[in-house]
Design a protein around this motif. Structure first.
Motif, PDB file in Angstrom:
ATOM      1  N   ASP A   1      -9.589 -10.155  -4.842  1.00 37.06           N
ATOM      2  CA  ASP A   1      -8.381 -10.353  -4.032  1.00 37.06           C
ATOM      3  C   ASP A   1      -7.634  -9.034  -3.846  1.00 37.06           C
ATOM      4  O   ASP A   1      -7.122  -8.743  -2.767  1.00 37.06           O
ATOM      5  N   CYS A   2      -7.579  -8.237  -4.909  1.00 38.01           N
ATOM      6  CA  CYS A   2      -6.904  -6.935  -4.831  1.00 38.01           C
ATOM      7  C   CYS A   2      -7.649  -6.006  -3.873  1.00 38.01           C
ATOM      8  O   CYS A   2      -7.025  -5.271  -3.100  1.00 38.01           O
ATOM      9  N   ALA A   3      -8.980  -6.053  -3.896  1.00 43.71           N
ATOM     10  CA  ALA A   3      -9.784  -5.226  -2.987  1.00 43.71           C
ATOM     11  C   ALA A   3      -9.535  -5.631  -1.539  1.00 43.71           C
ATOM     12  O   ALA A   3      -9.367  -4.771  -0.669  1.00 43.71           O
ATOM     13  N   ARG A   4      -9.489  -6.915  -1.271  1.00 36.81           N
ATOM     14  CA  ARG A   4      -9.223  -7.417   0.080  1.00 36.81           C
ATOM     15  C   ARG A   4      -7.844  -6.932   0.553  1.00 36.81           C
ATOM     16  O   ARG A   4      -7.686  -6.481   1.680  1.00 36.81           O
ATOM     17  N   PHE A   5      -6.858  -7.022  -0.332  1.00 32.34           N
ATOM     18  CA  PHE A   5      -5.517  -6.553   0.004  1.00 32.34           C
ATOM     19  C   PHE A   5      -5.523  -5.049   0.268  1.00 32.34           C
ATOM     20  O   PHE A   5      -4.881  -4.574   1.208  1.00 32.34           O
ATOM     21  N   ALA A   6      -6.226  -4.286  -0.558  1.00 26.43           N
ATOM     22  CA  ALA A   6      -6.264  -2.823  -0.422  1.00 26.43           C
ATOM     23  C   ALA A   6      -6.831  -2.415   0.938  1.00 26.43           C
ATOM     24  O   ALA A   6      -6.311  -1.493   1.579  1.00 26.43           O
ATOM     25  N   ILE A   7      -7.867  -3.104   1.393  1.00 29.39           N
ATOM     26  CA  ILE A   7      -8.462  -2.807   2.704  1.00 29.39           C
ATOM     27  C   ILE A   7      -7.434  -3.069   3.798  1.00 29.39           C
ATOM     28  O   ILE A   7      -7.266  -2.268   4.725  1.00 29.39           O
ATOM     29  N   TRP A   8      -6.736  -4.179   3.695  1.00 30.86           N
ATOM     30  CA  TRP A   8      -5.709  -4.498   4.678  1.00 30.86           C
ATOM     31  C   TRP A   8      -4.581  -3.451   4.648  1.00 30.86           C
ATOM     32  O   TRP A   8      -4.164  -2.948   5.685  1.00 30.86           O
ATOM     33  N   PHE A   9      -4.104  -3.112   3.460  1.00 27.83           N
ATOM     34  CA  PHE A   9      -3.017  -2.145   3.336  1.00 27.83           C
ATOM     35  C   PHE A   9      -3.426  -0.788   3.911  1.00 27.83           C
ATOM     36  O   PHE A   9      -2.639  -0.128   4.589  1.00 27.83           O
ATOM     37  N   ARG A  10      -4.666  -0.383   3.654  1.00 24.11           N
ATOM     38  CA  ARG A  10      -5.159   0.892   4.190  1.00 24.11           C
ATOM     39  C   ARG A  10      -5.004   0.928   5.715  1.00 24.11           C
ATOM     40  O   ARG A  10      -4.694   1.960   6.300  1.00 24.11           O
ATOM     41  N   SER A  11      -5.196  -0.235   6.355  1.00 27.05           N
ATOM     42  CA  SER A  11      -5.119  -0.306   7.818  1.00 27.05           C
ATOM     43  C   SER A  11      -3.689  -0.072   8.335  1.00 27.05           C
ATOM     44  O   SER A  11      -3.506   0.248   9.508  1.00 27.05           O
TER      45      SER A  11
END
Length: 125
Positions: A77-87
């Protein structure tokens, strides 16, 4: 488990608290946002996102300096969030994803995948 996303070195970049709040509400409909009223708190905004799966929740906090995010939840879940935040962040701004103890870390780039983030941390278990 706790993870962080921050620039690897000092920078003038920061994400606007209001913009972050609007963007996170667009991305996740099942979210509870709590602005922090204590001026001594390290966080400006704290959020709880209900996510499907084992953990069923991801706790997110925007640091008061607007440069970092603290995450508490399952690595996936944290990885999914990190990808979104990077965007949300300009590509020229470097970001690093790491665990609280800094046992492992990965630079977050525009092309980083969830699997890229997860792999270094699986080796720790």
């Amino acid at each position: 488990m706790e993870y962080l996303i921050t620039p690897p070195e000092p920078t003038n970049w920061q994400i606007n608290e209001s913009d972050f709040s609007q963007q996170i509400q667009k991305k996740w409909s099942n979210i509870q946002i709590s602005p922090t009223t204590n001026p001594d708190s390290y966080y400006a905004i704290e959020c709880t996102i209900k996510v499907p799966g084992i953990g069923e929740r991801l706790d997110v906090a925007l640091h008061r300096d607007g440069q970092g995010i603290s995450l508490d939840g399952y690595l996936e879940d944290c990885a999914r969030f990190a990808i979104w935040f990077r965007s949300l962040v300009p590509p020229t701004q470097q970001l690093v994803f790491y665990d609280r103890e800094y046992n492992s870390h990965i630079e977050l780039r525009a092309e980083t995948t969830e699997s890229d983030i997860i792999q270094p941390f699986l080796a720790l278990t």
